[in-house]
Design a protein around this motif. Structure first.
Motif, mmCIF file in Angstrom:
data_model
loop_
_atom_site.group_PDB
_atom_site.id
_atom_site.type_symbol
_atom_site.label_atom_id
_atom_site.label_comp_id
_atom_site.label_asym_id
_atom_site.label_seq_id
_atom_site.Cartn_x
_atom_site.Cartn_y
_atom_site.Cartn_z
ATOM 1 N N CYS A 66 57.661 76.081 16.542
ATOM 2 C CA CYS A 66 57.700 74.620 16.375
ATOM 3 C C CYS A 66 59.103 74.125 16.042
ATOM 4 C CB CYS A 66 56.752 74.195 15.262
ATOM 5 S SG CYS A 66 55.045 74.597 15.630
ATOM 6 N N SER A 118 58.900 80.815 14.115
ATOM 7 C CA SER A 118 58.044 79.660 14.402
ATOM 8 C C SER A 118 58.493 79.043 15.725
ATOM 9 C CB SER A 118 58.179 78.635 13.283
ATOM 10 O OG SER A 118 57.686 77.382 13.724
ATOM 11 N N ASP A 152 54.417 73.630 4.202
ATOM 12 C CA ASP A 152 55.256 74.041 5.332
ATOM 13 C C ASP A 152 56.230 75.138 4.899
ATOM 14 O OD1 ASP A 152 56.225 73.431 8.159
ATOM 15 O OD2 ASP A 152 58.087 73.160 7.012
ATOM 16 N N SER A 171 45.187 76.228 15.052
ATOM 17 C CA SER A 171 45.144 75.252 13.956
ATOM 18 C C SER A 171 43.733 75.164 13.392
ATOM 19 C CB SER A 171 45.615 73.871 14.434
ATOM 20 O OG SER A 171 44.591 73.170 15.082
ATOM 21 N N CYS A 207 54.421 78.420 4.605
ATOM 22 C CA CYS A 207 54.144 78.983 5.944
ATOM 23 C C CYS A 207 55.428 79.577 6.531
ATOM 24 C CB CYS A 207 53.601 77.914 6.887
ATOM 25 S SG CYS A 207 51.910 77.448 6.530
ATOM 26 N N VAL A 212 49.885 75.998 13.506
ATOM 27 C CA VAL A 212 50.956 76.998 13.441
ATOM 28 C C VAL A 212 51.116 77.668 14.809
ATOM 29 C CG1 VAL A 212 51.590 79.245 12.455
ATOM 30 C CG2 VAL A 212 50.530 77.533 11.018
ATOM 31 N N THR A 221 55.661 73.854 10.838
ATOM 32 C CA THR A 221 54.245 73.638 11.166
ATOM 33 C C THR A 221 54.029 72.146 11.422
ATOM 34 O OG1 THR A 221 53.704 73.217 8.849
ATOM 35 C CG2 THR A 221 53.481 75.500 9.609
#
Lengths: 266, 230
Positions: A65, A63, A49, A116, A52, A104, A75
């Motif tokens: 998320c 991101s 993570d 993904s 990323c 992601v 992620t």
């Protein structure tokens, strides 16, 4: 320019919308390409993570998320029987033979790229590999069903047919979704269903297809962290996801891997 | 219209579910093939010759797509995804007799006309609308129609009536993706509800056009106009 149709689904007509989605989709796919060599037994999911997150930052995007309804990481990493929304953890080390999904979503210039893929940590079992192969097949055949004039039910019917053919079940608790300037929008793209049902698919729609296929039963339950969905029978689960647009004669996939690494082994 | 790759010959062994057919290839190997058209998969009987399109990605678990099926009469093209492309190609080449007066052809979005595929415009601005569909059934040596219709297609027929009321011409273009029929026949048996709706539509002034296809090693195209028997 974009507007919503009678089903509440945004229809994008401006070329710039497509360009925005291409850029976001490409970065999300590049992120999954980038992380590939780091997925191996012994690394923690938080380490993946972090990598990323660093990649996303370096690309100058953000991101979608982290912070989304309080989600704590960049992620989602879901291992083995985890269906989706696995939270990366410093304690969770990958073991040889495990399969995992890394999901992601990046926001580039306001546009969302959501994708993904499955990964193998070491050498997976034959049954795990087969589950991943079938799940990828479900995704790609589902995408083939996309064309103007078809129905959202057609996508689910194809996915369900293939999954059942190989003896697997389709998770019906989660679905694909419309996206664009918004992360989760209309329509809900079910991964099971009947041909000729649901809203009509129209040129200019943006949405994801992300089938979650279980080795055992389809039933899912949410863990105490209130995010991670796991199979109720603790059987393996796999998922692939692409963001796409409906074009005049089919679909344009925004999140294809630039390196051709769409499916393991990589 | 050219195919996306090289075709592989085989023989159908068994239909599994609605969309997957086990096929014995000429080298004796049995492989599953994906068939996107339920109507064609239904016709698939053991021993029928088939032509498969190989996926470019060899790691796919379903490596083949069933593109053609050979019935007692001849080959049937099994991918309805190409309907629009076949029509457009034939329109541009002025192959469709009834539509020759029209100069331009615009693909419509669903929201514009509830599922009608094309808007045609003539030299003097006159309009026509076309819905393109495949017909797979065969009866008494003729391609039989209409196929089953769903709620949305019924609504589309209503939209077609509105277009007629506004002075436009409306066509339902039926493509029989096969070589073994030169006539098409209206049938009440396949789906009586659809037949009744189509019958009413014909009374209202909707025109039916039916063409068969020419199937070649590397491509498929609209071929001949089929006489329609009511």
């Amino acid at each position: 320019m974009s507007n919503r149709n009678k089903d509440g689904i945004v229809i994008h007509t401006d070329k710039k919308d497509f360009e925005g989605m291409r850029k976001a989709g490409k970065i999300a796919a590049e992120c999954l390409d980038f992380i590939t060599p780091y997925v191996k037994p012994g690394v923690t999911t938080e380490y993946l993570d972090d990598l990323c997150a660093q990649f996303i930052k370096e690309k100058g995007v953000i991101s979608a998320c982290i912070g989304y309804h309080g989600y704590p990481k960049y992620t989602c990493i879901s291992i083995n029987h985890e269906i989706c929304h696995g939270i990366p953890s410093p304690e969770r080390k990958l073991l040889d033979g495990e399969i995992l999904n890394i999901d992601v979503t990046v926001i580039a210039d306001g546009w969302h790229g959501d994708t993904s893929r499955m990964y193998y940590a070491g050498k997976p079992s034959v049954k795990a590999k087969r589950l991943c192969d079938v799940t990828y097949e479900c995704l790609m055949r589902g995408i083939e069903a996309v064309k103007p004039g078809a129905y959202f039910g057609d996508i689910g019917a194809v996915i369900e047919e293939i999954a059942h053919h190989y003896g697997y079940s389709v998770v019906d608790m989660f679905c694909g979704h419309g996206l664009g300037k918004v992360f989760h929008d209309e329509p809900n793209v079910m991964h099971c269903g009947k041909k000729g049902t649901g809203p009509r698919i129209e040129e200019g729609m943006f949405f994801t297809i992300e089938p979650m296929i279980n080795f055992g039963k389809k039933d899912a339950t949410i863990l105490a962290n209130e995010w991670t969905a796991v199979t109720k029978d603790r059987s393996l689960s796999a998922q692939f996801e692409h963001s796409l647009a409906v074009t005049s004669n089919g679909a344009e996939i925004f999140t294809l891997s630039p390196k051709g690494m769409d499916k393991p082994p990589y | 219209m050219d195919y996306d790759g090289e075709l592989v010959a085989g023989t159908a062994k068994k239909l599994i579910g609605n969309l997957i057919v086990d096929v014995e290839l000429n080298d004796g190997k049995i492989e599953p093939a994906f068939c996107g058209a339920v109507e064609v998969a239904d016709m698939c009987k053991q021993g029928m010759p088939v032509l498969l399109l190989r996926e470019a990605d060899d790691t796919r678990i379903l490596k083949n797509k069933l593109l053609f099926l050979k019935t007692s009469g001849g080959w049937i093209f099994a991918d309805p995804k190409y309907n629009r492309a076949l029509f457009k190609e034939a329109f541009v080449a002025k192959k469709i007799e009834e539509l020759r007066p029209y100069k331009s052809c615009r693909a419509l979005k669903h929201s514009e006309a509830k599922g009608i595929d094309f808007e045609l415009t003539g030299e003097n601005g006159e309009k026509a609308f076309v819905f393109v569909t495949s017909i797979y059934n065969k009866k008494d040596g003729c391609a039989a129609f209409p196929q089953k219709m769903n709620f949305f297609e019924m609504k589309m027929l209503e939209e077609m009536r509105h277009k007629i009321n506004k002075g436009a011409k409306v066509f339902i273009m039926m493509i029989a993706p096969r070589e073994d029929c030169d006539k098409a026949k209206f049938s009440w048996d396949i789906d009586p509800l659809a037949a009744a709706a189509m019958y009413d539509a014909a009374q209202f002034g909707i025109n039916f056009i039916c063409y068969n296809c020419k199937i070649e090693e590397n491509n498929i195209s609209l071929h001949q106009k089929m006489r329609i028997i009511y």
